[in-house]
Structure formats: C-alpha cells, structure tokens
Motif scaffolding. Structure first.
Motif, PDB file in Angstrom:
ATOM      1  N   TRP A  12       0.466  -1.124   0.256  1.00  0.00           N
ATOM      2  CA  TRP A  12      -0.333   0.421  -0.075  1.00  0.00           C
ATOM      3  C   TRP A  12       0.612   1.166   0.103  1.00  0.00           C
ATOM      4  CZ3 TRP A  12      -3.035  -2.876   4.149  1.00  0.00           C
ATOM      5  CH2 TRP A  12      -3.624  -3.546   3.124  1.00  0.00           C
ATOM      6  N   GLY A  13       2.269   1.339   0.333  1.00  0.00           N
ATOM      7  CA  GLY A  13       2.802   2.567   0.688  1.00  0.00           C
ATOM      8  C   GLY A  13       3.549   2.609  -0.470  1.00  0.00           C
ATOM      9  N   TRP A  14       3.658   1.801  -1.767  1.00  0.00           N
ATOM     10  CA  TRP A  14       4.061   2.114  -2.630  1.00  0.00           C
ATOM     11  C   TRP A  14       3.440   2.372  -3.572  1.00  0.00           C
ATOM     12  CZ3 TRP A  14       6.951   4.867  -5.107  1.00  0.00           C
ATOM     13  CH2 TRP A  14       6.997   4.247  -7.134  1.00  0.00           C
ATOM     14  N   MET A  15       2.523   1.761  -3.725  1.00  0.00           N
ATOM     15  CA  MET A  15       0.958   1.362  -4.458  1.00  0.00           C
ATOM     16  C   MET A  15       0.467   3.312  -4.718  1.00  0.00           C
ATOM     17  SD  MET A  15      -2.305  -0.129  -4.526  1.00  0.00           S
ATOM     18  CE  MET A  15      -3.875  -0.015  -5.608  1.00  0.00           C
ATOM     19  N   PHE A  16       0.229   3.715  -3.639  1.00  0.00           N
ATOM     20  CA  PHE A  16      -0.601   4.839  -3.298  1.00  0.00           C
ATOM     21  C   PHE A  16       0.029   6.158  -3.170  1.00  0.00           C
ATOM     22  CE2 PHE A  16      -3.737   1.909  -0.901  1.00  0.00           C
ATOM     23  CZ  PHE A  16      -4.933   2.095  -2.181  1.00  0.00           C
ATOM     24  N   THR A  17       1.656   5.812  -3.129  1.00  0.00           N
ATOM     25  CA  THR A  17       2.638   6.884  -3.409  1.00  0.00           C
ATOM     26  C   THR A  17       2.804   6.924  -5.143  1.00  0.00           C
ATOM     27  OG1 THR A  17       3.817   6.439  -1.413  1.00  0.00           O
ATOM     28  CG2 THR A  17       5.303   7.228  -3.092  1.00  0.00           C
ATOM     29  N   GLU A  18       3.044   5.891  -5.938  1.00  0.00           N
ATOM     30  CA  GLU A  18       3.007   6.407  -7.093  1.00  0.00           C
ATOM     31  C   GLU A  18       1.628   6.300  -7.789  1.00  0.00           C
ATOM     32  OE1 GLU A  18       3.035   3.116 -10.960  1.00  0.00           O
ATOM     33  OE2 GLU A  18       2.297   2.492  -8.670  1.00  0.00           O
ATOM     34  N   ALA A  19       1.153   6.033  -7.346  1.00  0.00           N
ATOM     35  CA  ALA A  19      -0.876   6.599  -8.189  1.00  0.00           C
ATOM     36  C   ALA A  19      -0.414   8.262  -7.686  1.00  0.00           C
ATOM     37  CB  ALA A  19      -2.039   6.458  -7.349  1.00  0.00           C
ATOM     38  N   ALA A  20      -0.172   8.949  -6.644  1.00  0.00           N
ATOM     39  CA  ALA A  20       0.159  10.481  -6.338  1.00  0.00           C
ATOM     40  C   ALA A  20       0.657  11.141  -7.063  1.00  0.00           C
ATOM     41  CB  ALA A  20      -0.448  10.834  -4.689  1.00  0.00           C
ATOM     42  N   LEU A  21       1.916   9.722  -7.423  1.00  0.00           N
ATOM     43  CA  LEU A  21       3.048  10.695  -8.155  1.00  0.00           C
ATOM     44  C   LEU A  21       2.524  11.223 -10.286  1.00  0.00           C
ATOM     45  CD1 LEU A  21       6.367   9.404  -6.190  1.00  0.00           C
ATOM     46  CD2 LEU A  21       5.511  11.989  -6.356  1.00  0.00           C
ATOM     47  N   LEU A  22       1.993  10.338  -9.929  1.00  0.00           N
ATOM     48  CA  LEU A  22       1.635   9.659 -11.891  1.00  0.00           C
ATOM     49  C   LEU A  22       1.056  10.770 -11.846  1.00  0.00           C
ATOM     50  CD1 LEU A  22       1.684   6.017 -12.330  1.00  0.00           C
ATOM     51  CD2 LEU A  22       3.314   7.499 -12.808  1.00  0.00           C
ATOM     52  N   GLN A  23      -0.160  11.076 -10.840  1.00  0.00           N
ATOM     53  CA  GLN A  23      -1.201  12.468 -10.503  1.00  0.00           C
ATOM     54  C   GLN A  23      -0.247  13.661 -11.209  1.00  0.00           C
ATOM     55  OE1 GLN A  23      -4.890  11.217 -10.529  1.00  0.00           O
ATOM     56  NE2 GLN A  23      -4.430  13.329 -12.102  1.00  0.00           N
ATOM     57  N   LEU A  24       0.181  13.762  -9.876  1.00  0.00           N
ATOM     58  CA  LEU A  24       0.843  14.989  -9.796  1.00  0.00           C
ATOM     59  C   LEU A  24       1.163  15.400 -11.606  1.00  0.00           C
ATOM     60  CD1 LEU A  24       2.050  15.176  -6.547  1.00  0.00           C
ATOM     61  CD2 LEU A  24      -0.481  16.054  -7.492  1.00  0.00           C
ATOM     62  N   ILE A  25       2.421  14.133 -11.475  1.00  0.00           N
ATOM     63  CA  ILE A  25       3.031  14.284 -13.068  1.00  0.00           C
ATOM     64  C   ILE A  25       1.896  14.800 -13.920  1.00  0.00           C
ATOM     65  CG2 ILE A  25       4.812  13.203 -14.568  1.00  0.00           C
ATOM     66  CD1 ILE A  25       5.861  12.416 -11.853  1.00  0.00           C
ATOM     67  N   GLY A  26       0.963  14.536 -13.769  1.00  0.00           N
ATOM     68  CA  GLY A  26       0.239  13.887 -15.403  1.00  0.00           C
ATOM     69  C   GLY A  26       0.289  13.053 -16.954  1.00  0.00           C
ATOM     70  N   ILE A  27       1.178  12.279 -15.480  1.00  0.00           N
ATOM     71  CA  ILE A  27       1.728  10.790 -16.680  1.00  0.00           C
ATOM     72  C   ILE A  27       0.714  10.458 -17.656  1.00  0.00           C
ATOM     73  CG2 ILE A  27       1.098   8.909 -15.186  1.00  0.00           C
ATOM     74  CD1 ILE A  27       4.852   9.720 -17.165  1.00  0.00           C
ATOM     75  N   ASN A  28      -0.732   9.997 -17.591  1.00  0.00           N
ATOM     76  CA  ASN A  28      -1.692  10.040 -18.066  1.00  0.00           C
ATOM     77  C   ASN A  28      -1.491  10.702 -19.605  1.00  0.00           C
ATOM     78  OD1 ASN A  28      -2.612  11.631 -16.796  1.00  0.00           O
ATOM     79  ND2 ASN A  28      -4.776  11.242 -17.335  1.00  0.00           N
ATOM     80  N   LYS A  29      -1.418  12.226 -19.504  1.00  0.00           N
ATOM     81  CA  LYS A  29      -1.404  12.924 -20.367  1.00  0.00           C
ATOM     82  C   LYS A  29      -0.244  13.026 -21.211  1.00  0.00           C
ATOM     83  CE  LYS A  29      -4.163  16.057 -17.953  1.00  0.00           C
ATOM     84  NZ  LYS A  29      -4.684  17.547 -16.662  1.00  0.00           N
ATOM     85  N   LEU A  30       0.616  12.573 -20.787  1.00  0.00           N
ATOM     86  CA  LEU A  30       2.415  12.168 -21.659  1.00  0.00           C
ATOM     87  C   LEU A  30       2.042  11.724 -22.674  1.00  0.00           C
ATOM     88  CD1 LEU A  30       4.757  13.220 -18.821  1.00  0.00           C
ATOM     89  CD2 LEU A  30       3.714  15.001 -21.052  1.00  0.00           C
ATOM     90  N   PHE A  31       1.216  10.244 -22.120  1.00  0.00           N
ATOM     91  CA  PHE A  31       0.729   8.986 -23.821  1.00  0.00           C
ATOM     92  C   PHE A  31      -0.589   8.582 -23.693  1.00  0.00           C
ATOM     93  CE2 PHE A  31       5.086   8.255 -20.821  1.00  0.00           C
ATOM     94  CZ  PHE A  31       5.687   8.267 -21.981  1.00  0.00           C
ATOM     95  N   PRO A  32      -1.306   9.779 -24.154  1.00  0.00           N
ATOM     96  CA  PRO A  32      -2.509   9.489 -24.700  1.00  0.00           C
ATOM     97  C   PRO A  32      -3.312   8.450 -25.251  1.00  0.00           C
ATOM     98  CG  PRO A  32      -1.877  11.684 -25.457  1.00  0.00           C
ATOM     99  CD  PRO A  32      -0.507  11.024 -25.123  1.00  0.00           C
ATOM    100  N   GLU A  33      -2.495   7.273 -25.952  1.00  0.00           N
ATOM    101  CA  GLU A  33      -3.018   6.573 -27.477  1.00  0.00           C
ATOM    102  C   GLU A  33      -2.776   5.348 -26.008  1.00  0.00           C
ATOM    103  OE1 GLU A  33       2.421   7.010 -26.760  1.00  0.00           O
ATOM    104  OE2 GLU A  33       0.557   7.999 -27.396  1.00  0.00           O
ATOM    105  N   GLU A  34      -2.358   5.975 -24.966  1.00  0.00           N
ATOM    106  CA  GLU A  34      -2.820   4.356 -23.573  1.00  0.00           C
ATOM    107  C   GLU A  34      -3.865   3.957 -23.387  1.00  0.00           C
ATOM    108  OE1 GLU A  34       1.137   4.024 -21.423  1.00  0.00           O
ATOM    109  OE2 GLU A  34       3.066   3.265 -22.937  1.00  0.00           O
ATOM    110  N   GLU A  35      -4.632   5.277 -23.389  1.00  0.00           N
ATOM    111  CA  GLU A  35      -5.571   5.363 -22.458  1.00  0.00           C
ATOM    112  C   GLU A  35      -6.857   4.197 -23.022  1.00  0.00           C
ATOM    113  OE1 GLU A  35      -9.305   8.519 -21.697  1.00  0.00           O
ATOM    114  OE2 GLU A  35      -7.615   9.275 -22.346  1.00  0.00           O
TER     115      GLU A  35
END
Length: 271
Positions: A99-122
């Motif tokens: 849980w420590g890594w899972m939610f840390t990773e989720a928060a970091l990816l959200q703040l970075i906006g990683i999904n917007k960098l690779f919209p084709e993977e949506e």
C-alpha cells in the motif's frame, strides 16, 4: 555459469509458452465468434481481454504455469529466512509495503500528469479497468497473475542471476526492467520497475517468494477493489488528496522495508 544461464533462459521460454503460447490456440474460438458478430478494433480487443471466455483462458494458463514450475521444482514457495514466529509480522509489513508504494506511485503519477503524456495508452487502461470489475478478472489479474510473475521474474530470473553469482543489484535490477517491459506501457514503466526492484530485494533478503507474492496480490487486488467500487475509476485524484497520500504512504513503505532490513527478524539459514 553458462549452464545456469541456459537453464534460466529455458525456464523463461517455458513460461512464455505456457502463459502466452497456450493461450493463442485457446483464443481462436473467441476470434471466430468476434468475426461472426462483426467485431472490429476496440470491440474485438475488448472481447479478447475482458470477456469471461478470455479471462477463463488467462486463469487456465496461469494455473498451468504455476503447476508446472512447482511440480518440476524450478522454484519453491517456502519461508526461506523468515522465522516461523514472525510470519504474521512479515505478512503485515509486506502489506504496508504494497500500500505504501501503490498509493505513493498513484499520487506521483497524478501530480506529474503522466497519462496526458501518453494519451494513446488510455484505451489500454480502459480495458484493464473493465477487466478489474469482473470476479473472474480478480482471480486472473488480482491473484493468479501475481503468483506467476513472482515465480518467473523473481524466482527464475532473480534467483538464476544470484546462482550465477551476479552482484545482487544486477540480479535485482535487470529482471525488474524486464518485468516493467512486459507490462507494455510507458505510463507504468518506471513505477513497475521500482515495484520489481522492491520485490526482487525482498526475495534476495529473505530467500523466499512469499513476501513478493503477498505484496503483489495486495497491490493488484486493491487496484481491482478500487475499480469495482468506484463510480468512476478513471477520475483524476484531487491535488489535495495526492499531497495527503504523499504524507501518509511513503512512511508506510519505509516502515515495511526497514522491518525486512533488520537482521534479528530473519534466520541466517533457510528452510
């Protein structure tokens, strides 16, 4: 060393054959069904990834892989250096790590906006979310897939490299990178590699697949539960929630890892 290398390669190829190759002919009836129904593109992809038939094939291939690898004793699922009296603590701290890594990773990816960098993977992640809402999906991806991946990427690859007397960091990092590549997305690559490094370090530290299996199952099953019970699993987390996650969950990760680092909780020999 060469002999051990080819044993490791042989076992990894066997995994590809059992977990991937066997699935191909079993998927043919689904493909025929999709063609008859006129499915194309996304509809055909959804049929082959999230339908009950596809999930049953995944479950069958995972069970077959686990059975073969354990039957032939390519790997052993045993306590290793973990004291029997510490099993419950080891399990609890493994879940903290997950849980420590899972939610840390989720928060970091959200703040970075990683999904917007690779919209084709949506589209890929939409398919994953659909699979996560199915009970069969939970069995296939939440329970069996983690066991298979820990057997192969930690038991076969990390274990094989350690038996070849590679430096521990090489034996841990190289399989973690391969593990991340096999997940097939740029969005997940760094986070999955770090996850693989954590599980690889735990395997090296404890000589046991059990902590990694528990962490992996906890991680995947939690993600499936969130997807199943959320009104919109694809919704972005508010910035305040992300920051709160970064306050709460990294310390849990550190606490879990520190417990496994302490020598007094682990045996000097294995059993």
């Amino acid at each position: 060393m060469k002999k051990q290398f080819w044993i490791m390669v042989k076992q990894f190829l066997l995994y590809l054959l059992l977990d991937q190759g066997v699935a191909l002919p079993l998927m043919i009836p689904l493909v025929i069904y999709g063609v008859i129904k006129g499915y194309k593109g996304e509809a055909m992809q959804e049929l082959l990834m999230t339908s009950n038939g596809a999930l049953c094939v995944m479950i069958l291939c995972s069970i077959l892989t686990i059975a073969v690898f354990l039957k032939k004793r390519y790997v052993k699922i045993k306590p290793g250096r973990i004291e029997r009296s510490n099993f419950k603590k080891a399990a609890g701290y493994a879940m903290l790590i997950a849980w420590g890594w899972m939610f840390t990773e989720a928060a970091l990816l959200q703040l970075i906006g990683i999904n917007k960098l690779f919209p084709e993977e949506e589209e890929h992640f939409d398919m994953m979310v659909k699979m996560m809402t199915s009970p069969l999906g939970l069995i296939a991806g939440g329970i069996l897939a983690p066991i298979v991946e820990e057997i192969v990427f930690r038991g076969v690859l990390v274990g094989g490299l350690l038996r070849m007397r590679q430096k521990p960091w090489v034996a841990i990092v190289v399989p973690a990178l391969i593990f991340a590549l096999f997940h097939g997305t740029f969005t997940q690559f760094v986070g999955t590699a770090i996850f693989g490094i954590i599980c690889g370090w735990l395997y090296w530290r404890t000589k046991s697949l059990l902590p990694g299996i528990l962490i992996h199952i906890t991680n995947n099953s939690t993600a499936f539960a969130i997807a199943a019970f959320s009104e919109d699993p694809n919704a972005d987390l508010p910035t305040k929630i992300c920051l709160l996650f970064l306050i709460i969950f990294p310390p849990l990760l550190v606490i879990g890892l520190r417990w496994y680092k302490q020598k007094r909780y682990l045996r000097t020999n294995t059993y």
